[in-house]
Structures are given as C-alpha cells and as structure tokens.
Design an enzyme around this catalytic site. Sequence first.
Site, short mmCIF file in Angstrom:
data_model
loop_
_atom_site.label_atom_id
_atom_site.label_comp_id
_atom_site.label_asym_id
_atom_site.label_seq_id
_atom_site.Cartn_x
_atom_site.Cartn_y
_atom_site.Cartn_z
CE LYS A 39 -0.53 -6.94 8.82
NZ LYS A 39 -0.15 -5.60 8.33
CG ASP A 267 -2.74 -4.56 6.14
OD1 ASP A 267 -2.06 -5.59 6.34
OD2 ASP A 267 -3.03 -3.75 7.04
#
Length: 316
Positions: A39, A267
């Site tokens: 992430k 993300d």
Amino acid sequence: MSRVVVVGSFNVDHVWNCASLPRRGETLSGHYHTGPGGKGFNQAVASARAGVETGFLCALGDDDGGRQARALAEADGIALRVHESLHPTGTAGIYVDEAGHNTIVIGAGANGDLSASWVSRQAQALAGARVLLSQLESPLDSVLEAMRLARAGGTTTMLNPAPANAQCLRELLAAADVLTPNETEFAALLERHTSHRIDSETIASTADAQLHKLCRTLLPRGTVVITLGAAGAFVSHREDLLRGDDTPFYRVAADKVQPVDTTGAGDAFNGALAAAYAQGQGRAFAEHVRFANRYAGLSTEQVGAAQAMPRLAVAG
C-alpha cells in the site's frame, strides 16, 4: 525537498487472475504474474506519477524484492529512505476475478521491522513535506511517530486506515488531519471507537446529513473522505475548517470506467489526493477529490498495483 512523503510498506505481489475467487477448499486454474505493490509503495508511485515530488520511507530486505524496490523508485523519481532489514522483503498473494474484484493475503516480512526509532531519525524529511501519507501495513507505533513528527513540523497528515482488519489506535485518529477509509474501514472504525454501528453495504445509500454526523463523531477535528468505489466519495469537514470548500459535507461522483483490476484503486486515490492537495493547497478540497477519483478510476483499467498507476499531471 519532497512535497509528499509516504511512510509504509513495499511488497512483491504474486497475482493470479481467475474466472472467480477461490472458495474454501477449492482449487482453480488461473494466469499468474508478479509485480511491485504494498500500500505504501503504490501510494508513493501514484503521488509521483501525478507529478509531485515524492519521498518514501520503508523497510526492505537484502534480496531481489528490495533491489526491485530501489530500481523502481529511482525510475519514478521517488526519494527513497530505507531501513535495512534482515527479514525478506514483504510479499502479497492476490487473486483477481473476471469482474476485477480481489482477495489479498500479505506476508509482512521486512515491513514489520519499520521501527519508530528509525522513523524518528527522519524528522527533517517529514517536517519539510506538505503532506504525509500513511497506512496500516507497518507497525502502528512507527506510523504514529511519523504522524506526530510531521504535524509538529506543520505538515498535513493523511491517514489511510487500511487494510480494514488492521487495528487503528485512537491516537492515530487524533493525529490525522485527513482520514480516508473505504466503506468497510469506516464501519470498522465506528464500531471500534464509537457507540455507533453501520452496515458497510449501506454507507453509500445513507443520507448525507447522517453520514456527516457519523464522520464528526469518529474524527471531530479533521476531514473524513469515505471512498465508495463506483459511487464516488463522501467528504465531511469540521464546520470551521472547510479546506476551501463551500459546504461541510458533500459527495463527489466517480467517473465511468471499464475496470479490469481494482487491486490498487484505493492506493491510487490516496496517492493522487495527497499529490493534488500538496500541489494546490489554495484550491477547494473538492477539486482534489475529483482529481483523485479520476486517477483511481483510470488505474482500474490497467492490470497490476504500482504498475497500473497512470502518469498524469496534477489538475483540479
């Protein structure tokens, strides 16, 4: 000096594309590929490819994965600061179905070694940024230390409380200027930190005034941006801190796209939002959210996580 600094994880993603997601005890055939993810790294790549100077603080192993991270960061112009770990670089196993939905299992590896003491030595880099972006794939005390140092230096702190099954301490919420949960994460945070309950599947259809009230209960002093997938995003500000907007709460519609892989969409949104906010702090916050929505939508039209991040200039 980097305008956006991301503190978080790097993983080597191992991805299987299947007709459907595997059920318990089921063996399926699929197509395999591997690539960079995590992430933190996904968000750093999104920020950099959105046209903003970006730094990334992470932990890597002395292995092929760590060398890959360094090479990719250099290629995208990301200023890398690495805590050297004796553990292998992090990994993730990802299954993606024909509709672009996914399930993910993460092996933290080196990411678990990102220590608060090491982060504390990066105070100058954190304080010099306009936006600090963090997630919950790294040790929570390290994330908290980064947020405290950044805020002390006048940097806007943005917390993406993901993945949903990770604990998010009350101290982390208190240190966040902007909180960016998806529906599942928002419902989990409400249940953990307030007396309120909501079904994640009903959030997109909840009345705006009620959703705003829940956001104010969860994060009284900051801005909450709930990402709603194809339904766009909901924004809730503190009444006396509208970040250039005309109203304390509103929705931003999602662009129509043809998704093939949603693995890094959240993300993409977070990295693009951080980049837009850092680049144009005089603009209305709604403009930054619209840009992040467009950016995230475009990312789903490509396969992969970090590799799927579009190369765009920040615009309102």
